[in-house]
Design a protein around this motif. Structure first.
Motif, PDB file in Angstrom:
ATOM      1  N   VAL A 230      45.991 -14.217   1.853  1.00 57.52           N
ATOM      2  CA  VAL A 230      46.291 -14.030   3.276  1.00 57.52           C
ATOM      3  C   VAL A 230      45.110 -14.449   4.144  1.00 57.52           C
ATOM      4  O   VAL A 230      45.148 -14.286   5.363  1.00 57.52           O
ATOM      5  N   SER A 231      44.068 -15.003   3.538  1.00 62.31           N
ATOM      6  CA  SER A 231      42.900 -15.446   4.293  1.00 62.31           C
ATOM      7  C   SER A 231      43.124 -16.835   4.883  1.00 62.31           C
ATOM      8  O   SER A 231      43.750 -17.700   4.256  1.00 62.31           O
ATOM      9  N   SER A 232      42.578 -17.063   6.080  1.00 61.41           N
ATOM     10  CA  SER A 232      42.540 -18.416   6.625  1.00 61.41           C
ATOM     11  C   SER A 232      41.617 -19.261   5.757  1.00 61.41           C
ATOM     12  O   SER A 232      40.543 -18.811   5.371  1.00 61.41           O
ATOM     13  N   GLY A 233      42.027 -20.470   5.478  1.00 64.08           N
ATOM     14  CA  GLY A 233      41.254 -21.342   4.613  1.00 64.08           C
ATOM     15  C   GLY A 233      42.096 -21.824   3.449  1.00 64.08           C
ATOM     16  O   GLY A 233      43.315 -21.613   3.404  1.00 64.08           O
ATOM     17  N   THR A 234      41.457 -22.489   2.509  1.00 65.94           N
ATOM     18  CA  THR A 234      42.151 -23.074   1.358  1.00 65.94           C
ATOM     19  C   THR A 234      41.857 -22.264   0.112  1.00 65.94           C
ATOM     20  O   THR A 234      40.716 -22.217  -0.343  1.00 65.94           O
ATOM     21  N   PRO A 235      42.861 -21.596  -0.469  1.00 66.24           N
ATOM     22  CA  PRO A 235      42.593 -20.762  -1.648  1.00 66.24           C
ATOM     23  C   PRO A 235      42.408 -21.591  -2.906  1.00 66.24           C
ATOM     24  O   PRO A 235      43.097 -22.584  -3.127  1.00 66.24           O
ATOM     25  N   MET A 236      41.467 -21.160  -3.757  1.00 66.85           N
ATOM     26  CA  MET A 236      41.285 -21.755  -5.074  1.00 66.85           C
ATOM     27  C   MET A 236      41.348 -20.651  -6.113  1.00 66.85           C
ATOM     28  O   MET A 236      40.558 -19.703  -6.088  1.00 66.85           O
ATOM     29  N   LEU A 237      42.294 -20.783  -7.023  1.00 70.04           N
ATOM     30  CA  LEU A 237      42.505 -19.828  -8.101  1.00 70.04           C
ATOM     31  C   LEU A 237      41.980 -20.424  -9.398  1.00 70.04           C
ATOM     32  O   LEU A 237      42.292 -21.565  -9.729  1.00 70.04           O
ATOM     33  N   THR A 238      41.175 -19.677 -10.126  1.00 67.31           N
ATOM     34  CA  THR A 238      40.708 -20.136 -11.431  1.00 67.31           C
ATOM     35  C   THR A 238      41.796 -19.902 -12.463  1.00 67.31           C
ATOM     36  O   THR A 238      42.385 -18.820 -12.527  1.00 67.31           O
ATOM     37  N   GLY A 239      42.085 -20.924 -13.255  1.00 69.93           N
ATOM     38  CA  GLY A 239      43.158 -20.849 -14.222  1.00 69.93           C
ATOM     39  C   GLY A 239      43.041 -19.642 -15.140  1.00 69.93           C
ATOM     40  O   GLY A 239      42.009 -19.455 -15.795  1.00 69.93           O
ATOM     41  N   GLY A 240      44.077 -18.847 -15.198  1.00 68.33           N
ATOM     42  CA  GLY A 240      44.102 -17.640 -16.020  1.00 68.33           C
ATOM     43  C   GLY A 240      43.822 -16.370 -15.254  1.00 68.33           C
ATOM     44  O   GLY A 240      44.149 -15.270 -15.726  1.00 68.33           O
ATOM     45  N   ASP A 241      43.220 -16.482 -14.068  1.00 64.77           N
ATOM     46  CA  ASP A 241      42.964 -15.278 -13.276  1.00 64.77           C
ATOM     47  C   ASP A 241      44.253 -14.616 -12.820  1.00 64.77           C
ATOM     48  O   ASP A 241      44.268 -13.424 -12.516  1.00 64.77           O
ATOM     49  N   GLU A 242      45.333 -15.403 -12.789  1.00 64.45           N
ATOM     50  CA  GLU A 242      46.613 -14.830 -12.368  1.00 64.45           C
ATOM     51  C   GLU A 242      47.161 -13.843 -13.393  1.00 64.45           C
ATOM     52  O   GLU A 242      48.088 -13.076 -13.076  1.00 64.45           O
ATOM     53  N   PHE A 243      46.612 -13.826 -14.603  1.00 64.69           N
ATOM     54  CA  PHE A 243      47.064 -12.820 -15.578  1.00 64.69           C
ATOM     55  C   PHE A 243      45.898 -12.130 -16.285  1.00 64.69           C
ATOM     56  O   PHE A 243      46.079 -11.506 -17.325  1.00 64.69           O
TER      57      PHE A 243
END
Length: 762
Positions: free
Chosen positions: A564-577
Motif C-alpha cells: 500500500v506504499s507509494s512507489g514500486t514494490p520489490m518482492l524477494t522470491g520466496g518471501d511470499e511464503f
C-alpha cells in the motif's frame, strides 16, 4: 620489457583486409567472413586466435592500431567460430601494463562463451605459486600458455524474433527478485532436465505461478557469464549469486539446459532469448541485475582473463604514481574506470545489445554509484548516466540503480537522474525498524519512536527523491523493498536476531550485523506450538499467540505495508511464503538447499501466498493504493478532502507532536480516490503490543469495506474467496459505517476501501 612470442607452435597468418568499420568493436559475421575489432592501446601487436573443432589454434595478426583498435576482416569463418585474443607488448605491472602473449584472452565484446576458467597458475599473467599468490616481486611475466585452461569466445547470431516487450507502466509494476537456478531447481511441475535453467523459468509451471502471484517483472540475479574467485574455489564453494562477471555480452552457460550446453554457445543464447520471449508472451518483463562496476579479474595480482591483458589502464581505475595500484571502491579488488570513453562505450554497447538483440526490459545496476564516479567522486551528471538517460533505446527501458558503493561519498540514494529508479534503503530500514526492531524494544519495556519515518516511506519518500536531477520522477523512483538477495529473507528477519553464516567458511565474519530483525523471543526454527519464553510478559499477544503464528503476522504486516506504499514494490522470491536460509544473511556462495527455493510448502505457507496474491490484486485494481504522484496534502479537483490525510486512533487529525510519540504508533492513513476516479483507501496500522480502539475518520461519509487485515491467516478468514474480483469486492467482506469504533488487534494492518468512489459536486 617487450615481447613478441607466446606459444610458438601455433601458425600465425597476417591479416591483409581491414575491417571496414573498425569502430564497431567485437567479432561480427560479415559477408564471406568475420569483421574483427578489439582495443589494446598499448600493445605492439594483437593476434586473433581461432580454434577448430579439434582445439587446434590458428593465429591471425590483426591490423592496427587505429586509435588503439586492432582490426581486420578474416575470410572463411562465421557463426560458431571459437576464438580469443593474444596481446603482445611491454611487461610493466608497476606501470599498469600486463601484456603477455602466452595468455589467451576472452573478447570483451564476445557474445557467447564456451567452457569455464580453470583457475590454475597458467591463467595469471605473472608467475604465481601453488596457492596462486605472486611468487616474486617485482612480478615476473609467466611463460605458461593459458589456452588449455581458458574458455573461448564464440560468434553467435540472433536467430529468431522475440515477442515484443510488455512495457508495463511503472505505476503498475511489481518486481520479483529471483535467481535463475534457485527458483526452479526444485519446482514441482517443471521437468527435471529443465529445472534450474533459463528454459525452466519459462516453463508453464513457473510462468503460471508468477502470473497467479501477480508480479509483472522478474529481476534476475546476474546472468552474465561469470568466474568464481580463487578464495572460493579453494574452499570448494562457488559465486552462486554471480557478481563476478567474465563477459558483459554473453549469458552464463551453466544456467542453460544440458542439451543446450552440449550444442554450444549459440544454443545457450537461443535458450535465453526463448525464455525472454515466453515471459513476454505472459506479460512478464525481464530485468537483469548487471555488474558493470567491476570484473572477475580481482586486484593487481588477479588472473588475466580479458580486460587486464588487453588494456588494464583503460578498463580499470588506478592510482596515478608508480608503482600504480588498482583502486577498489567495490570491495572486489578492482573498479571499472568510467573516466575512459571506451569503457563507457563498452557498457552502453552491452546494454543496447541486451535490449535490442536479447529482448530484455530493463536493468538493475549493482553498486551504481561506481558508474557515476569520476576520479574526484560521484556526479549525477556523469557522461555514462546521462548517456543512459538520453539513449534512444535505453531510455525506454526500466533503469534501476543500487545507489551506493563502498568508496568515499558512496551513498547516493536519491541523487540519480531521470529516468532511473533507485533501491530505497531508507524504506528498507524504516519498515524493519517499525515492525521488528522497535517492537522488540517495546517487548523489553523500552520507549520507541512514533510513526514519522514510516509515514514518510508510505508516502513515497518525497524527502529523498523530490530534488536535483531526479525530482520529476515521482514516487516510482523509490524501489520499495525490505529484503533482497543479500541479507535475511523475510522469514529469517522474523526468526533470527543474529546472522548464522558458518556455512560460508568465514567464521561468521561475513554478512551484515545491521539486520534490525526480531526473533519474537526464541532464535531460529521452532516447533509450531512454541510460545514466548517470558511467561510473565504483560502483553497478551506475546503470551497467548504461538511464536510461529506471530512471526507470520509480522511478515504479513511488512508485506501489507509494502503493497500500500507509494512507489514500486520489490518482492524477494520466496518471501511470499516464508522461505528460510536458516539464518544465513550472505548466501552468495551457497549453491545448495540454503539458496534453492524449497517448494514443499506447508498449509500456512500456502495461506501466505494467498495473502500476497490478494494484496497484489488489490494494488493492481485500485490506483489509490499505488499513487503515481506525490501527495500535496490539499484537495484535488473539487474534492472536500485532502489527497492524503493522517488521523489518530480517535479519528482526529494527527497533531504535529504525534509523529514522534510512540502512543501514536496506532494511526490511520486516508487517501482520497478522487484523483483516479477510485474508491477511498483507509489504512489502519497498530504497531503497539496491545489491542486498540480505533474510531474511523469522517472522510467522505461513505461506508467502508474491510478489504484485508493481517489478522487473517488467509484472506478467506475475511470472506475473500479465491474468485473474488478486487475491482468489485462484494457483500462477502465486512461492511463498516463511517465514524465506527473498531477493535484493532495488536501488531496488525487493516486495509479498508470505501464502498463506492466519491464524486465531487464540481
Amino acid at each position: 620489457m617487450s615481447e613478441r612470442s607466446g606459444s610458438s607452435h601455433a601458425p600465425t597468418r597476417r591479416v591483409t583486409e581491414p575491417n571496414p568499420l573498425p569502430t564497431r568493436l567485437g567479432v561480427h559475421p560479415s559477408g564471406d567472413g568475420l569483421d574483427v575489432a578489439v582495443i589494446a592501446r598499448g600493445a605492439s601487436s594483437v593476434d586473433m586466435c581461432i580454434f577448430d573443432e579439434a582445439g587446434a589454434e590458428t593465429r591471425f595478426a590483426l591490423l592496427g592500431p587505429k586509435t588503439g583498435i586492432w582490426h581486420g576482416h578474416i575470410r572463411g569463418y562465421g557463426v560458431g567460430t571459437r576464438y580469443g585474443f593474444r596481446a603482445h607488448g611491454t611487461w610493466d605491472p608497476d606501470g599498469g601494463k600486463f601484456f603477455n602473449s602466452h595468455k589467451l584472452l576472452l573478447d570483451p565484446y564476445g557474445r557467447g562463451v564456451d567452457g569455464v576458467v580453470d583457475l590454475k597458475p597458467a591463467v595469471y599473467a605473472h608467475c604465481v605459486d601453488d596457492e596462486l599468490y605472486p611468487s616474486e616481486y617485482p612480478m615476473r611475466r609467466s611463460p605458461l600458455d593459458s589456452a588449455p585452461h581458458m574458455p573461448r569466445s564464440v560468434v553467435v547470431e540472433s536467430s529468431f524474433p522475440i515477442i515484443p516487450q510488455p512495457r508495463t507502466p511503472w505505476e503498475n509494476t511489481v518486481i520479483y527478485e529471483i535467481h535463475v537456478k534457485g527458483f526452479t531447481k526444485n519446482m514441482p511441475g517443471v521437468p527435471q532436465p529443465l529445472r534450474g535453467t533459463y528454459a525452466g523459468l519459462a516453463h508453464p509451471a513457473s510462468v503460471s505461478y508468477l502470473k497467479d502471484l501477480g508480479i509483472t517483472a522478474v529481476e534476475l540475479l546476474p546472468i552474465h557469464a561469470k568466474c568464481d574467485e580463487p578464495f572460493l574455489t579453494e574452499r570448494g564453494l562457488t559465486n552462486y549469486w554471480g557478481y563476478s562477471t567474465l563477459s558483459f555480452f554473453a549469458p552464463e552457460p551453466s544456467y542453460a539446459t544440458a542439451e543446450s550446453r552440449a550444442r554450444g554457445a549459440q544454443a545457450v543464447v537461443d535458450e535465453f532469448r526463448g525464455m525472454v520471449s515466453l515471459l513476454h508472451q505472459a506479460g512478464i518483463e525481464v530485468i537483469l541485475d548487471v555488474v558493470y562496476n567491476h570484473t572477475c579479474e580481482g586486484g593487481d595480482a588477479g588472473p588475466s582473463l580479458s580486460w587486464r591483458g588487453l588494456d588494464s589502464d583503460m578498463y580499470y581505475r588506478h592510482t596515478t604514481s608508480r608503482p600504480i595500484q588498482t583502486i577498489d571502491v567495490t570491495g572486489t579488488g578492482n573498479t571499472m574506470n568510467m573516466d575512459r570513453p571506451k569503457t563507457i562505450q563498452m557498457v552502453l554497447d552491452s546494454l543496447r545489445y541486451w535490449v535490442r538483440d536479447m529482448g530484455v526490459d530493463g536493468f538493475r545496476f549493482d553498486l551504481a554509484a561506481t558508474l557515476g564516479r569520476f576520479s574526484t567522486g560521484f556526479s549525477p551528471m556523469h557522461p555514462l548516466l546521462i548517456a543512459m538517460a538520453t539513449d534512444d533505446i535505453l531510455t525506454h527501458t526500466k533503469l534501476i540503480a543500487e545507489p551506493w558503493d563502498v568508496g568515499p561519498g558512496g551513498w547516493q540514494t536519491g541523487n540519480f537522474p531521470v529516468p532511473f529508479s533507485e533501491w530505497n534503503d531508507h524504506y528498507r530500514g524504516a519498515l524493519r525498524n517499525f515492525w521488528l526492531a522497535d517492537v522488540r524494544a517495546q517487548a523489553s519495556g523500552h520507549i520507541v519512536s512514533g510513526p514519522n519515518d514510516l509515514a514518510t516511506r508510505l508516502s513515497g519518500s518525497q524527502d529523498v527523491f523530490e530534488h536535483g536531477l531526479g525530482r520529476l520522477r515521482g514516487p516510482r523512483a523509490s524501489i520499495n523493498f525490505v529484503t533482497a538477495h543479500d541479507g535475511f529473507t523475510l522469514a529469517d528477519l522474523t526468526a533470527y536476531d543474529r546472522k548464522h553464516n558458518k556455512d560460508n567458511l568465514e567464521n561468521n565474519r561475513d554478512g551484515s550485523d545491521d539486520n534490525r530483525s526480531w526473533n519474537h523471543g526464541l532464535e531460529g526454527t521452532l516447533a509450531s506450538g512454541a510460545t514466548h519464553p517470558d511467561a510473565a510478559t504483560p502483553y497478551a499477544i506475546l503470551a497467548n499467540m504461538p511464536i510461529a503464528r506471530l512471526r507470520a503476522r509480522s511478515q504479513r504486516n511488512i508485506l501489507a505495508t509494502m503493497f500500500v506504499s507509494s512507489g514500486t514494490p520489490m518482492l524477494t522470491g520466496g518471501d511470499e511464503f516464508g522461505r528460510t536460509q536458516n539464518g544465513n544473511n550472505n548466501a552468495y556462495c551457497q549453491d545448495s538447499p540454503i539458496s534453492w527455493v524449497d517448494w514443499d510448502l506447508a498449509e500456512g505457507q500456502q495461506a501466505q501466498i494467498d495473502a500476497v496474491s490478494w494484496l497484489i490484486a488489490l494494488r493492481k485494481a485500485h490506483p489509490v493504493l499505488r499513487p503515481d504522484s506525490f501527495a500535496t496534502g490539499h484537495p484535488y479537483g473539487g474534492d472536500s478532502l485532502p489527497d492524503l490525510s493522517w488521523y489518530t486512533a480517535q479519528g482526529t487529525r494527527m497533531p504535529d507532536y504525534g509523529w514522534t510519540d510512540s502512543r501514536h504508533r496506532t494511526f490511520q492513513m486516508l487517501r482520497s480516490g478522487v484523483k483516479w476516479g477510485d474508491r477511498d483507501a483507509l489504512i489502519i496500522i497498530n504497531a503497539n503490543l496491545d489491542d486498540a480502539q480505533v474510531t474511523l475518520p469522517e472522510g467522505h461519509d461513505l461506508d467502508w469495506l474491510i478489504a484485508y487485515s493481517t489478522v487473517w491467516e488467509t484472506p478467506a478468514d475475511g470472506g475473500v474467496s479465491s474468485s473474488l474480483d478486487p475491482n468489485e469486492l462484494s457483500i462477502e467482506v465486512e461492511h463498516v459505517m463511517p465514524r465506527t469504533t473498531l477493535t484493532i488487534e495488536a501488531l496488525s494492518v487493516t486495509i479498508l476501501l470505501s464502498d463506492i468512489a466519491f464524486q465531487p459536486e464540481h
